[in-house]
Enzyme design. Structure first.
Site, PDB file in Angstrom:
ATOM      1  N   GLY A  12       5.429  17.699 -31.161  1.00  0.00           N
ATOM      2  CA  GLY A  12       5.075  16.288 -31.201  1.00  0.00           C
ATOM      3  C   GLY A  12       6.024  15.444 -30.372  1.00  0.00           C
ATOM      4  O   GLY A  12       7.034  15.925 -29.837  1.00  0.00           O
ATOM      5  N   ASP A  13       5.682  14.173 -30.227  1.00  0.00           N
ATOM      6  CA  ASP A  13       6.515  13.205 -29.495  1.00  0.00           C
ATOM      7  C   ASP A  13       6.659  13.566 -28.020  1.00  0.00           C
ATOM      8  O   ASP A  13       7.643  13.194 -27.376  1.00  0.00           O
ATOM      9  CB  ASP A  13       7.917  13.082 -30.125  1.00  0.00           C
ATOM     10  CG  ASP A  13       7.863  12.818 -31.614  1.00  0.00           C
ATOM     11  OD1 ASP A  13       7.148  11.873 -32.007  1.00  0.00           O
ATOM     12  OD2 ASP A  13       8.494  13.556 -32.388  1.00  0.00           O
ATOM     13  N   LYS A  16       2.101  11.906 -25.556  1.00  0.00           N
ATOM     14  CA  LYS A  16       0.637  11.957 -25.454  1.00  0.00           C
ATOM     15  C   LYS A  16       0.057  10.568 -25.223  1.00  0.00           C
ATOM     16  O   LYS A  16      -0.929  10.413 -24.503  1.00  0.00           O
ATOM     17  CB  LYS A  16       0.044  12.576 -26.723  1.00  0.00           C
ATOM     18  CG  LYS A  16       0.415  14.036 -26.917  1.00  0.00           C
ATOM     19  CD  LYS A  16      -0.209  14.617 -28.165  1.00  0.00           C
ATOM     20  CE  LYS A  16       0.339  14.026 -29.441  1.00  0.00           C
ATOM     21  NZ  LYS A  16       1.785  14.296 -29.642  1.00  0.00           N
ATOM     22  N   LYS A  18       1.237   8.094 -23.499  1.00  0.00           N
ATOM     23  CA  LYS A  18       1.317   7.714 -22.082  1.00  0.00           C
ATOM     24  C   LYS A  18       0.227   8.414 -21.282  1.00  0.00           C
ATOM     25  O   LYS A  18      -0.424   7.805 -20.428  1.00  0.00           O
ATOM     26  CB  LYS A  18       2.693   8.065 -21.517  1.00  0.00           C
ATOM     27  CG  LYS A  18       2.845   7.727 -20.029  1.00  0.00           C
ATOM     28  CD  LYS A  18       4.217   8.077 -19.522  1.00  0.00           C
ATOM     29  CE  LYS A  18       4.369   7.754 -18.053  1.00  0.00           C
ATOM     30  NZ  LYS A  18       4.215   6.322 -17.752  1.00  0.00           N
ATOM     31  N   ASN A  38       1.236   9.400 -40.009  1.00  0.00           N
ATOM     32  CA  ASN A  38       2.530  10.079 -39.874  1.00  0.00           C
ATOM     33  C   ASN A  38       2.847  10.341 -38.418  1.00  0.00           C
ATOM     34  O   ASN A  38       3.884  10.897 -38.087  1.00  0.00           O
ATOM     35  CB  ASN A  38       2.534  11.402 -40.650  1.00  0.00           C
ATOM     36  CG  ASN A  38       1.388  12.320 -40.267  1.00  0.00           C
ATOM     37  OD1 ASN A  38       0.373  11.888 -39.729  1.00  0.00           O
ATOM     38  ND2 ASN A  38       1.522  13.600 -40.571  1.00  0.00           N
ATOM     39  N   GLY A  40       2.915   8.689 -34.312  1.00  0.00           N
ATOM     40  CA  GLY A  40       3.059   7.427 -33.596  1.00  0.00           C
ATOM     41  C   GLY A  40       2.967   7.643 -32.107  1.00  0.00           C
ATOM     42  O   GLY A  40       3.648   8.514 -31.557  1.00  0.00           O
ATOM     43  N   HIS A  41       2.108   6.883 -31.446  1.00  0.00           N
ATOM     44  CA  HIS A  41       1.990   6.968 -29.991  1.00  0.00           C
ATOM     45  C   HIS A  41       2.505   5.670 -29.383  1.00  0.00           C
ATOM     46  O   HIS A  41       2.102   4.584 -29.799  1.00  0.00           O
ATOM     47  CB  HIS A  41       0.528   7.183 -29.580  1.00  0.00           C
ATOM     48  CG  HIS A  41       0.006   8.531 -29.966  1.00  0.00           C
ATOM     49  ND1 HIS A  41      -1.328   8.853 -29.914  1.00  0.00           N
ATOM     50  CD2 HIS A  41       0.636   9.641 -30.399  1.00  0.00           C
ATOM     51  CE1 HIS A  41      -1.491  10.111 -30.304  1.00  0.00           C
ATOM     52  NE2 HIS A  41      -0.315  10.593 -30.608  1.00  0.00           N
ATOM     53  N   GLN A 223       0.436  14.711 -33.435  1.00  0.00           N
ATOM     54  CA  GLN A 223       1.398  15.808 -33.572  1.00  0.00           C
ATOM     55  C   GLN A 223       1.238  16.821 -32.419  1.00  0.00           C
ATOM     56  O   GLN A 223       1.067  16.411 -31.292  1.00  0.00           O
ATOM     57  CB  GLN A 223       1.268  16.478 -34.944  1.00  0.00           C
ATOM     58  CG  GLN A 223       1.757  15.612 -36.100  1.00  0.00           C
ATOM     59  CD  GLN A 223       0.639  14.862 -36.774  1.00  0.00           C
ATOM     60  OE1 GLN A 223      -0.506  15.270 -36.783  1.00  0.00           O
ATOM     61  NE2 GLN A 223       0.966  13.740 -37.377  1.00  0.00           N
ATOM     62  N   THR A 300       8.800   6.679 -37.908  1.00  0.00           N
ATOM     63  CA  THR A 300       9.841   6.638 -38.930  1.00  0.00           C
ATOM     64  C   THR A 300      11.156   6.050 -38.448  1.00  0.00           C
ATOM     65  O   THR A 300      11.975   5.635 -39.274  1.00  0.00           O
ATOM     66  CB  THR A 300      10.128   8.065 -39.428  1.00  0.00           C
ATOM     67  OG1 THR A 300      10.646   8.832 -38.320  1.00  0.00           O
ATOM     68  CG2 THR A 300       8.854   8.727 -39.951  1.00  0.00           C
ATOM     69  N   ARG A 302      13.389   7.843 -37.269  1.00  0.00           N
ATOM     70  CA  ARG A 302      14.380   8.903 -37.430  1.00  0.00           C
ATOM     71  C   ARG A 302      14.834   9.424 -36.068  1.00  0.00           C
ATOM     72  O   ARG A 302      14.015   9.587 -35.156  1.00  0.00           O
ATOM     73  CB  ARG A 302      13.789  10.076 -38.227  1.00  0.00           C
ATOM     74  CG  ARG A 302      13.558   9.773 -39.690  1.00  0.00           C
ATOM     75  CD  ARG A 302      13.087  11.022 -40.437  1.00  0.00           C
ATOM     76  NE  ARG A 302      11.746  11.439 -40.060  1.00  0.00           N
ATOM     77  CZ  ARG A 302      11.093  12.453 -40.619  1.00  0.00           C
ATOM     78  NH1 ARG A 302      11.689  13.163 -41.579  1.00  0.00           N
ATOM     79  NH2 ARG A 302       9.869  12.761 -40.233  1.00  0.00           N
ATOM     80  N   PRO A 303      16.147   9.715 -35.896  1.00  0.00           N
ATOM     81  CA  PRO A 303      16.596  10.317 -34.637  1.00  0.00           C
ATOM     82  C   PRO A 303      15.975  11.692 -34.467  1.00  0.00           C
ATOM     83  O   PRO A 303      15.933  12.480 -35.418  1.00  0.00           O
ATOM     84  CB  PRO A 303      18.118  10.394 -34.797  1.00  0.00           C
ATOM     85  CG  PRO A 303      18.368  10.306 -36.270  1.00  0.00           C
ATOM     86  CD  PRO A 303      17.259   9.494 -36.841  1.00  0.00           C
ATOM     87  N   LEU A 331      10.363  13.420 -17.152  1.00  0.00           N
ATOM     88  CA  LEU A 331      11.156  14.171 -16.181  1.00  0.00           C
ATOM     89  C   LEU A 331      12.333  13.340 -15.671  1.00  0.00           C
ATOM     90  O   LEU A 331      13.388  13.883 -15.315  1.00  0.00           O
ATOM     91  CB  LEU A 331      10.266  14.617 -15.017  1.00  0.00           C
ATOM     92  CG  LEU A 331      10.894  15.537 -13.979  1.00  0.00           C
ATOM     93  CD1 LEU A 331      11.405  16.838 -14.617  1.00  0.00           C
ATOM     94  CD2 LEU A 331       9.918  15.845 -12.860  1.00  0.00           C
ATOM     95  N   GLY A 412       5.266  12.391 -15.812  1.00  0.00           N
ATOM     96  CA  GLY A 412       5.747  11.069 -16.180  1.00  0.00           C
ATOM     97  C   GLY A 412       7.161  10.873 -15.670  1.00  0.00           C
ATOM     98  O   GLY A 412       8.042  11.705 -15.928  1.00  0.00           O
TER      99      GLY A 412
END
Length: 427
Positions: A12-13, A16, A18, A38, A40-41, A223, A300, A302-303, A331, A412
């Site tokens: 995840g993260d 997607k 972008k 749960n 986030g984009h 995800q 969240t 969260r780091p 990149l 990207g």
């Protein structure tokens, strides 16, 4: 004209949002097919940051119709908070179309999610506490609430009461919590009934008709592959199927209607929550990736755990999802390293393996084997063609392409909408 799936290939993260936003003006429908809030984009448009948790990132397209499929679990408060938030910023969405068969997250799902995670202690999964897992559990146990139920108050009361019979026993006798009143839940949910009514559709029919008419339909997963309930690093996974196959079950569109699967991979690797992560860094390089990449959860805060690119992680995802293309994100964050490690396999009990481990036991002891590629110092954020990239940067991309066995068609090079290098057409 194509049915296109966008799927994450790591944990995840990957960016997607972008990728979907970059494709948004070329498609007619953008469909969310799995997960809940749960995920986030994040999309940056004209220096404005937009974070969507339930709505697909393609909602910012001026031409595409947004659809929330049956595979999604919906927190109605979050949905309308997002829609109202977009409206205050000048983006009025008179859709989305919402599948009548999508399941609803009720307040008691959130309560159960939080108390069970606390109860698990050191064995916790690392959920977001937003009720996703308990909602999918109710779906599988055939005691869930669906969007269509909001349109029948008597049926909704019956279903809420039946669901709470068991849950109140757990809350009171096992977790020492108060009993939840069914009528209070019903009234809260019915408060959304009239607002949602115009949006409720037979989404499978709508999407199949659109494909029949030659429309371009983009299926946007939440995800990623390695969080898939079946194919991910179980049990540290989500409760749904974010893999490409989930796009079919989560929308009612058959696999023969899918023309392209675009896997999204970050140029390094990140993960949020608990679970295995072979290339995770605990040193200054890991902190640098986190800081320069802004690696904090969109949902969240969260780091994120950070590490080098893991080729076997992406290779197995590209294989299982049938990826036709890879879109490589962030990149630009790798500019400035003298050498960039890439995981090309693992040492497992003294034996070399170049494929992702099959078992949880093997993964737990897998030590990454690195290949070190020359870095580059140039700022690549202004690049708009592959030729604009430094030689070492191009070589890095080509080596990743060899390792994962799938062509890299887009890159990207910054957070803004136009900071994209397209090597091959994606639509």
């Amino acid at each position: 004209m194509p049915g296109i799936i966008v799927v994450g290939t790591q944990w995840g993260d990957e960016g997607k949002g972008k990728a979907v936003d970059a494709l948004g003006e070329s498609v007619d429908y953008v469909v969310r097919y799995s997960g809940g809030n749960n995920a986030g984009h994040t999309v940056v448009v004209n220096d404005q940051k937009f974070i969507m948790h339930l709505l697909p990132a393609g909602v910012l397209s001026k031409t595409a119709t947004t659809v929330i499929g049956n595979g999604v679990v919906i927190d109605l408060e979050v949905l309308y908070h997002e829609l109202d938030g977009l409206a205050t910023r000048g983006t009025v969405v008179d859709h989305p179309l919402i599948s009548a068969n999508a399941h609803i997250i009720a307040p008691y799902h959130q309560t159960l999610d939080k108390v069970t995670e606390r109860f698990a202690g050191k064995k916790r999964i690392g959920t977001t506490g937003r009720g996703i897992g308990p909602t999918y559990s109710d779906k599988i146990n055939r005691i869930g609430l669906r969007v269509a139920d909001l349109l029948d108050a008597d049926l909704l009361r019956e279903k809420v009461a039946a669901s709470l019979e068991q849950k109140n026993q757990l809350l009171v006798k096992l977790y020492n919590r108060r009993e939840i009143e069914a009528e209070q839940i019903v009234e809260q949910l019915l408060g959304y009934a009239e607002r949602i009514r115009p949006h409720v559709v037979d989404a499978a029919r709508v999407l199949n008709d659109a494909l029949d008419e030659g429309k371009v339909v983009l299926f946007e997963g939440a995800q990623a592959h390695h969080l898939d309930i079946d194919h991910g690093t179980y049990p540290y996974v989500t409760s749904s199927n974010p893999t490409a196959g989930g796009a079919c079950t989560g929308t009612g569109v058959g696999p023969t209607r899918i023309d392209r699967v675009i896997g999204i991979a970050k140029a390094y690797t990140t993960r949020v929550g608990e679970g295995p992560f072979p290339t995770e860094l605990f040193d200054a390089d890991g902190e640098r990736l986190r800081t320069e990449g802004g690696e904090y959860g969109a949902t969240t805060g969260r780091p994120r755990r950070c590490g080098w690119f893991d080729a076997p992680v992406v290779e197995v995802a590209a294989t299982v999802n049938g990826c036709t293309d890879i879109f490589l994100t962030k990149l630009d964050i790798l500019s400035g390293w003298e050498k960039i490690p890439v995981c090309v396999g693992y040492d497992i009990n003294g034996e070399r393996s170049e494929v992702f481990p099959m078992t949880q036991s093997q993964l737990a002891i897998a030590t990454p084997v690195y290949e070190y590629l020359p870095g580059w110092s140039e700022d690549i954020s202004a690049a708009r063609s592959f030729a604009d990239l430094p030689v070492n940067c191009r070589d890095y991309v080509k080596r990743l392409e060899e390792l994962i066995g799938c062509r890299i068609s887009g890159i990207g090079v910054g957070p803004a909408r136009d900071q994209v290098v397209l090597i091959n057409d994606l639509v």
